[in-house]
Design an enzyme around this catalytic site. Structure first.
Site, short mmCIF file in Angstrom:
data_model
loop_
_atom_site.label_atom_id
_atom_site.label_comp_id
_atom_site.label_asym_id
_atom_site.label_seq_id
_atom_site.Cartn_x
_atom_site.Cartn_y
_atom_site.Cartn_z
N LYS A 17 0.83 -1.21 0.00
CA LYS A 17 0.00 0.00 0.00
C LYS A 17 0.86 1.25 0.00
CE LYS A 17 -1.66 1.70 3.93
NZ LYS A 17 -1.36 3.15 3.96
N ASN A 18 1.87 1.28 0.87
CA ASN A 18 2.68 2.49 1.03
C ASN A 18 3.64 2.72 -0.12
OD1 ASN A 18 1.44 3.12 3.44
ND2 ASN A 18 2.98 2.07 4.69
N ARG A 70 -3.15 10.12 3.47
CA ARG A 70 -2.08 11.12 3.52
C ARG A 70 -1.56 11.48 2.13
NH1 ARG A 70 -1.02 13.99 7.95
NH2 ARG A 70 1.22 13.88 7.58
N CYS A 82 -4.94 7.92 9.23
CA CYS A 82 -5.39 7.33 10.49
C CYS A 82 -5.19 8.29 11.64
CB CYS A 82 -4.61 6.04 10.77
SG CYS A 82 -5.04 4.68 9.66
N ASP A 134 4.24 0.40 12.20
CA ASP A 134 3.02 -0.29 11.78
C ASP A 134 3.01 -1.77 12.19
OD1 ASP A 134 1.75 1.91 10.70
OD2 ASP A 134 2.61 1.62 8.72
N VAL A 141 7.85 6.88 16.90
CA VAL A 141 7.53 7.46 15.59
C VAL A 141 6.28 8.33 15.66
CG1 VAL A 141 7.00 6.96 13.17
CG2 VAL A 141 8.65 5.55 14.42
#
Length: 465
Positions: free
Chosen positions: A22-23, A94, A119, A313, A335
């Protein structure tokens, strides 16, 4: 809205495939806006965040052909229809803020980007993005609008390469600066840059596109500006977050799951911590098999960090794993400042977790003098009981799924679209691994998951031309 019922106590067994990251995929779509050439992507994940990013890119002129079954997507943006991103995208993810870096070199018009979403796991400010882009010559102003607000940006005098030192190796700020640096005149040097695998993936794609770009071991990225671009074919890396998630679910449920596509290179830190608590894994040429290898042992100190550290994550599902590990463990989140809110629900299920505002067990972090609960002590092993759960965000969502899988009795989980943002066909994969799951529709009819559920849809189809 539909809810998912999970009856726990069944070990997960079988095989799943990690979808494209996804990222990575969402950022590659934005990066393709730099040129007017065709880009073809393979291993494209069929997830909510890609849906939203495609819709956003189409809004400004991208043409898209997406074969979801094959995981292939062709995109081309011959010309921009607009440089205004509608406010309906402000709370989506984002990605909108990255449009500034991508579009500054593509248009002389003002770029209008709504307030960033994603999120609700912390403040996640975009100051580092703005400061870096302004150093390259962008003019950026924040203005309040009807509902939220928007950034207005332009580079009427063009972008010019310079030396930029990021105050923190932020992934988003690094990506935005890279995108802007591609079309800037001269050389852009980014120091203290993020070097996550998804950043490297972006760099590989941009090199294919025409960029002259290097990355050094000291977190320095150098970019020679260009406006000469080429057509690209690119295969998206497997999602290391999804791969780790299924691995933790397998071990916590005392099962055995082979995750096809899981890449050893991008999961070294995670696998070390998994081995420390007694989790079993076997690295193979085409993936990693995760298995329960006896009682899990806690007494672990875990600290999240930027790559190559332990990924933030991975933290939430790993905490669930620690609730099933004997002994006292400490987790320090460095983070994001507000990522332990999900533990309240785990405590209601029976977990023994105590959040703290102090930096516990290791180095002081940038949240040390602030009143955020960014550390936690977990005492295990504790049995969990099923309950009604509302998912607040993507990664907490999978942690709740894990907790429900190992809990006594049945859990009812709502807020499924959060998980659908980042996990492809997660309900079908759960069913294929033998989990006792059923989807309850609004009219209260129950859909039992068939044995082979790998083709079940996750969400309504987006109309993509």
């Amino acid at each position: 809205m539909d809810v998912l019922k999970i009856t726990g106590g069944i070990p997960l067994k079988g095989q799943v495939k990690a979808a494209g990251a996804k990222n990575a995929m969402t950022k590659l779509l934005v990066a393709s806006l730099l040129s007017d050439k065709k880009c073809t992507f393979y291993n494209v994940p069929n997830i909510g965040d890609v849906e939203v990013t495609v819709s956003l890119c189409q809004e400004i002129g991208m043409e898209v052909r997406w074969d979801r079954a094959a995981g292939i997507m062709e995109v081309i943006t011959k010309e921009l229809k607009t440089s205004y991103i509608p406010q309906r995208f402000s709370g989506s993810n984002r990605i909108p803020i990255l449009m500034i870096g991508a579009l500054l070199g593509r248009t002389d018009q003002d770029i209008i980007v709504p307030t960033a979403g994603g999120c609700p796991i912390g403040q996640r400010p975009v100051d580092f993005h703005i400061q870096a882009l302004e150093q390259l010559g962008a003019v950026i102003e924040y203005r309040g609008m009807k509902r939220e607000g928007a950034y207005f940006a332009h580079a009427h005098n063009g972008l010019k390469g310079t030396l930029i030192t990021l105050p923190y190796p932020s992934v988003g700020a690094t990506e935005n600066t890279i995108l802007a640096g591609i079309t800037a005149r001269g050389v852009t040097v980014i120091k203290n840059a993020a070097i996550e695998p998804e950043i490297v993936e972006l760099i590989l794609f941009l090199q294919k596109l025409g960029a002259i770009i290097t990355i050094d071991v000291d977190r320095t990225i150098r970019i020679q500006g260009t406006r000469r671009f080429y057509e690209v074919e690119h295969t998206v890396i497997p999602d290391r977050i999804e791969a780790a998630s299924w691995g933790m679910a397998a071990i916590s449920s005392k099962g055995k799951v082979f995750v096809e596509g899981a890449q050893h290179l991008n999961m070294i830190t995670f696998l070390n911590k998994l081995r420390e608590v007694g989790g079993g894994f076997d690295v193979r040429s085409n993936g990693i098999e995760f298995f329960y290898d006896g009682p899990l042992q806690g007494g672990l100190h875990l600290e999240t960090d930027v790559h190559p550290g332990f990924m933030t994550d991975w933290q939430q599902p790993f905490v669930v794993l620690l609730t099933q590990s004997s002994g006292t463990s400490v987790v320090h989140e460095t983070v994001y400042e507000n990522r332990f809110g999900y533990t309240d629900t785990l405590k209601e299920m029976g977990a023994d977790i105590t959040p703290f505002r102090q930096c516990l067990g290791g180095k002081s972090c940038r949240f040390a003098s602030q009143s955020f609960s960014h550390s936690a002590i977990i005492k295990g092993a504790t049995p969990l009981v099923g309950k009604e759960i509302r998912i607040p965000d993507l990664r907490a969502g999978f942690a709740y799924i894990m907790a429900a899988l190992i809990a006594n009795d049945t859990s009812t989980i709502s807020g499924l679209p959060f998980i659908q943002r980042g996990y492809e066909n997660f309900i079908g994969k759960l069913a294929d691994l033998g989990a006792n799951v059923s989807l309850v529709e609004e009219e209260k009819n129950v859909k039992e998951m068939p044995e082979n559920s790998s083709k079940l849809p996750l969400f309504a189809e987006l109309q993509v031309n």
